[in-house]
Design an enzyme around this catalytic site. Structure first.
Site, PDB file in Angstrom:
ATOM      1  N   CYS A 151       0.834  -1.215   0.000  1.00  0.00           N
ATOM      2  CA  CYS A 151       0.000   0.000   0.000  1.00  0.00           C
ATOM      3  C   CYS A 151       0.862   1.256   0.000  1.00  0.00           C
ATOM      4  O   CYS A 151       0.523   2.250  -0.646  1.00  0.00           O
ATOM      5  CB  CYS A 151      -0.916   0.014   1.219  1.00  0.00           C
ATOM      6  SG  CYS A 151      -2.031  -1.386   1.265  1.00  0.00           S
TER       7      CYS A 151
ATOM      8  N   ARG B 207      -7.759  -4.288  -3.358  1.00  0.00           N
ATOM      9  CA  ARG B 207      -7.271  -3.121  -4.109  1.00  0.00           C
ATOM     10  C   ARG B 207      -8.227  -2.825  -5.277  1.00  0.00           C
ATOM     11  O   ARG B 207      -8.065  -3.364  -6.367  1.00  0.00           O
ATOM     12  CB  ARG B 207      -5.848  -3.397  -4.623  1.00  0.00           C
ATOM     13  CG  ARG B 207      -4.877  -3.689  -3.533  1.00  0.00           C
ATOM     14  CD  ARG B 207      -3.471  -3.937  -4.017  1.00  0.00           C
ATOM     15  NE  ARG B 207      -2.693  -4.549  -2.957  1.00  0.00           N
ATOM     16  CZ  ARG B 207      -2.204  -3.896  -1.909  1.00  0.00           C
ATOM     17  NH1 ARG B 207      -2.370  -2.597  -1.802  1.00  0.00           N
ATOM     18  NH2 ARG B 207      -1.538  -4.539  -0.973  1.00  0.00           N
TER      19      ARG B 207
END
Lengths: 219, 73
Positions: free
Chosen positions: A53, A130
């Site tokens: 991330c 995601r």
């Protein structure tokens, strides 16, 4: 339990109005309607202070100026608090020298995540996968990408996708595989035999009646 | 909150919005253009300023309330 899973995995549909929300973010309370008139990349990540991330947030920050040129804003989301988002953004700036310029939704109660089908229980029951939603100026969902927890997204593809959608809207054409700005575009398939005959005389580059390409004027 | 702090006073972003309104900006688009703030932040900020009693809405136009006028003096 079945109902809960169904709710958590309910996916939006291309072309429909993006689900509305009002959410706390690292830049104050925002509504989807605040973005009316601009394109929006709404994306989720599994958690703050995690390695993949962090690489993605740096990459998203790096394309922010390119997106602004395309009248496009970025809005992140995870199931973390505003304080966590602020702390992580400060850490990324201090340790990696990248300022995160866009807001991040703190979706602690998963209200937005559920509306957008961002939680996939086979990946994680608590974290968002995601996701990327490309939402147009009329708040319609125009494209969706879903990546697993293990795989960081490709920023060039996100920019390319926005370029393709905006080109389609502006010129009423489609874009072929691996298209990038400046490449020939696909002329929509004819709806009648008459149109099929006529298009062969229109100066397009046609492989056959159903596959015709043309160059767009330089913009 | 981007435009109003916890004590109800405008932040620097909020002050910029209030000053833009005082200078004649009457829509979120005009305020965004004058302040350089993204449109989404202006819309969100105007909600906060309105809730704090600093800005008033008349139809499509925004203006300063008396409290808003006092705040930027």
């Amino acid at each position: 339990m079945t109902e809960i899973l169904k709710e958590e995995t309910g996916l939006p549909v291309l072309g429909q109005k993006a689900p509305d929300f009002e959410a706390a973010t690292s830049q104050g309370t925002l509504r989807l309607s605040d973005y009316k008139g601009t394109w929006l990349v709404l994306f989720s990540h599994p958690a703050d202070f995690t390695p993949v991330c962090t690489t993605e947030f740096i990459a998203f920050s790096n394309i922010y100026d390119e997106l602004k040129k395309r009248n496009t804003e970025l809005l992140g989301l995870s199931v973390d608090s505003v304080s966590s988002h602020i702390a992580w953004a400060r850490n990324v700036e201090q340790k990696m020298g990248v300022k995160i310029p866009f807001p991040i939704i703190a979706d602690l109660n998963k209200e937005v995540s559920k509306k957008y089908g961002m939680i996939h229980p086979e990946q994680s029951k608590t974290e968002t996968v995601r996701c990327v939603f490309i939402i147009d100026p009329e708040s319609k969902i125009r494209a969706m990408l879903y990546y697993p927890l293990t795989t960081g997204r490709n920023m060039n593809e996100i920019i390319r996708l926005i370029d393709a959608l905006q080109t389609t809207d502006k010129h009423k054409v489609a874009t072929p595989a691996n298209w990038k700005p400046g490449d020939p575009v696909v002329v929509p398939a004819p709806a009648t035999t008459e149109q099929a005959e006529e298009r062969l005389k229109e100066g397009y580059e046609c492989k056959d009646w159903y596959l015709c390409m043309k160059k767009l004027p330089e913009s | 909150m981007p435009c109003v702090s916890a004590d109800g006073k405008p932040t620097s972003s909020g002050m910029a919005v209030l000053k833009a309104i005082k200078d004649g900006a009457a829509s979120p688009e005009q305020i965004a253009s004058k302040t350089g703030q993204p449109l989404f932040r202006v819309r969100s900020g105007l909600r906060e300023l309105k809730n704090a009693g600093l800005v008033e809405e008349t139809g499509d136009k925004v203006g300063l309330s008396k409290t808003g006028e006092t705040a930027i003096q």
